[in-house]
Design a protein around this motif. Structure first.
Motif, short mmCIF file in Angstrom:
data_model
loop_
_atom_site.label_atom_id
_atom_site.label_comp_id
_atom_site.label_asym_id
_atom_site.label_seq_id
_atom_site.Cartn_x
_atom_site.Cartn_y
_atom_site.Cartn_z
N ASP A 87 1.16 -1.20 0.34
CA ASP A 87 0.47 0.15 -0.34
C ASP A 87 1.14 1.58 -0.19
N ASP A 135 -4.56 5.34 -7.36
CA ASP A 135 -6.11 5.05 -6.49
C ASP A 135 -6.32 6.37 -6.16
N GLU A 246 -14.74 -1.16 0.68
CA GLU A 246 -15.53 -0.86 -0.10
C GLU A 246 -16.25 -1.36 -1.18
N ARG A 370 -2.73 10.53 2.39
CA ARG A 370 -2.30 10.85 4.44
C ARG A 370 -0.78 10.99 4.83
C1 GLC Z 1 -7.36 1.40 -1.28
C2 GLC Z 1 -6.41 1.55 -1.75
C3 GLC Z 1 -5.07 1.82 -0.07
C4 GLC Z 1 -5.65 2.31 0.61
C5 GLC Z 1 -6.84 1.04 1.01
C6 GLC Z 1 -8.10 1.27 2.35
O1 GLC Z 1 -6.86 -0.27 -1.49
O2 GLC Z 1 -5.24 1.72 -2.46
O3 GLC Z 1 -4.29 2.80 -0.74
O4 GLC Z 1 -4.71 2.30 2.00
O5 GLC Z 1 -8.22 1.12 -0.51
O6 GLC Z 1 -8.98 0.34 2.03
#
Ligand code: GLC
Length: 419
Positions: A87, A135, A246, A370
């Protein structure tokens, strides 16, 4: 331990038998939406090309769970996984466990990626990983429902979003009890940190910790942002939103049960699939402003080679291949994974499949990071303290002002004498 899937294409297997130096590389990649499938396919293409084998290590969906698992592997100096999908907020936490790619990857190849993302992957001069996809948070909406209820365009402010969502929800609930105005990531995890950072920045409340390392969260605008998100619950968002990640939000939107959704770009490709109830009815816009600006949190994933890998040369080759333009193009077309290679935003095939890569280009280039850079190895604690404070406000345990004041103290304790 998660299952490890052996992936040997027929031609690779044949090539291996004739290639004495062939090795097996294990690649840990994600499994959200189409991630696993696309990861397997890309790895298989490399295996075919090189005559090596790839084993896929299937990682958990939640980024927090992935981090926990990877930290265990790395702390044990395990050589089981050669290549990790990282990440964008992890390089500062994990840099010591990864091979420095500087000098091992030609500079021109590195420089093809957005500079900001390369910077995020560079810790004390060490290039920890190569960017794979980026993203940014987006607002998805139902074009058909906006039209049905007399709205001409996507909402520009959170107030407008709430009004529109309320009207559409009231109308749709007459025939569909489970219809929601707005779905997003309200579970207490890294995803909530992303959503809440967007609210706070959009209200002009800063980025929790600023680029110099100063804690800035204790302010009236941040408090207002959190209170306003709390006001959506049980009005335009179901009570259950405080458990959504998500995929939960995407499931509801894609089933035709929500007017608006906050999600990452990957949700676009799946929403346009044949089995999606909202195919052809999806619009994408910048997330609304809280009065200060539109804000999208910067997310994204990179590929790094473990220091403990016994096959570093092959692992580096795999990383270069997957992060290269050919693979990034395939992933953009098939999965709406945003390239980190700038030139692909001018590629006709990529834009034809994902028109918003062009129309919302500035959303991607102005996405808000962040505070993982300034808080370094303590980022995860900072993020957990933040998402817990936000969660308390969403669940009605605290008002915004009390929550940011308490969080200020928690962050000061985490910071101690310095990050
Ligand atoms: C997505 C983003 C990642 C983030 C994550 C949070 O995968 O690319 O950066 O930490 O969502 O759920």
């Amino acid at each position: 331990m998660k299952k490890v899937i052996a992936l040997v294409s027929l031609s690779a297997a044949i090539a291996v038998s004739s290639n004495a130096s062939a090795v097996t590389v294990t690649l840990a990649c994600g499994a959200v939406g189409q991630e696993l499938q696309l990861c397997k396919e890309g790895a298989a293409r490399w295996a075919k090309k090189t005559g090596n084998d790839v084993k896929i290590f299937e990682s958990p969906n939640l980024t927090n769970d992935r981090l926990g698992l990877y930290q265990q592997q790395l702390a044990a100096k395990s050589s089981d996984i050669d290549v990790y999908q990282l990440d964008v907020v992890w390089p500062g936490l994990l840099s010591q466990h990864f091979v420095d790619l500087k000098g091992k990857v030609p500079a021109a190849e590195v420089n093809a990626h957005f500079k900001g993302i390369i910077d995020a992957n560079t810790v004390n001069g060490k290039l920890v990983a190569l960017p794979w996809f980026t993203d940014a948070g987006l607002l998805y909406y139902r074009t058909d429902l906006l039209q049905k209820y007399g709205f001409k365009s996507a909402p520009k402010t959170w107030t407008e979003l709430a009004l529109m969502a309320k009207k559409i929800q009231a109308g749709e609930q007459k025939t569909n009890k489970s219809f929601a105005g707005y779905v997003w990531q309200g579970k207490n995890y890294e995803g909530l940190t992303c959503d809440a950072l967007e609210w706070v920045v959009s209200f002009g409340g800063g980025t929790i910790v600023d680029s110099t390392g100063k804690i800035t969260i204790n302010n009236a605008q941040a408090a207002k942002a959190l209170d306003s998100a709390a006001s959506w619950i049980k009005s335009i968002s179901p009570a259950g939103v405080t458990t959504y990640d998500e995929e939960a939000a995407r499931g509801i939107f894609q089933a035709g049960n929500a007017a608006f959704m906050r999600n990452w770009p990957y949700a676009w490709a799946l929403g346009q699939n044949a089995d999606s109830k909202v195919k052809g009815k999806i619009g994408v816009a910048p997330l609304p402003s809280g009065g200060s600006r539109n804000a999208a949190t910067l997310g994204g994933w990179q590929l790094g080679v473990s220091q403990y890998s016994k096959n570093q040369a092959a692992a580096i080759d795999l990383v270069r291949y997957l992060a290269g333009p050919q693979e990034q193009k395939i992933r953009a077309i098939e999965g709406a994974y945003n390239p980190t290679i700038q030139s692909l935003y001018k590629d006709k095939d990529v834009l034809a499949k994902n028109p918003f890569f062009g129309s919302l280009y500035s959303v991607f280039t102005s996405a808000v990071a962040r505070p993982s850079g300034p808080t370094k190895g303590k980022y995860n604690q900072v993020s957990q303290a933040f998402s817990s404070a936000v969660s308390d406000v969403l669940n009605g345990k605290m008002k915004g002002q009390a929550a940011v004041a308490k969080l200020n103290g928690d962050l000061a304790r985490i910071k101690g004498r310095g990050w």
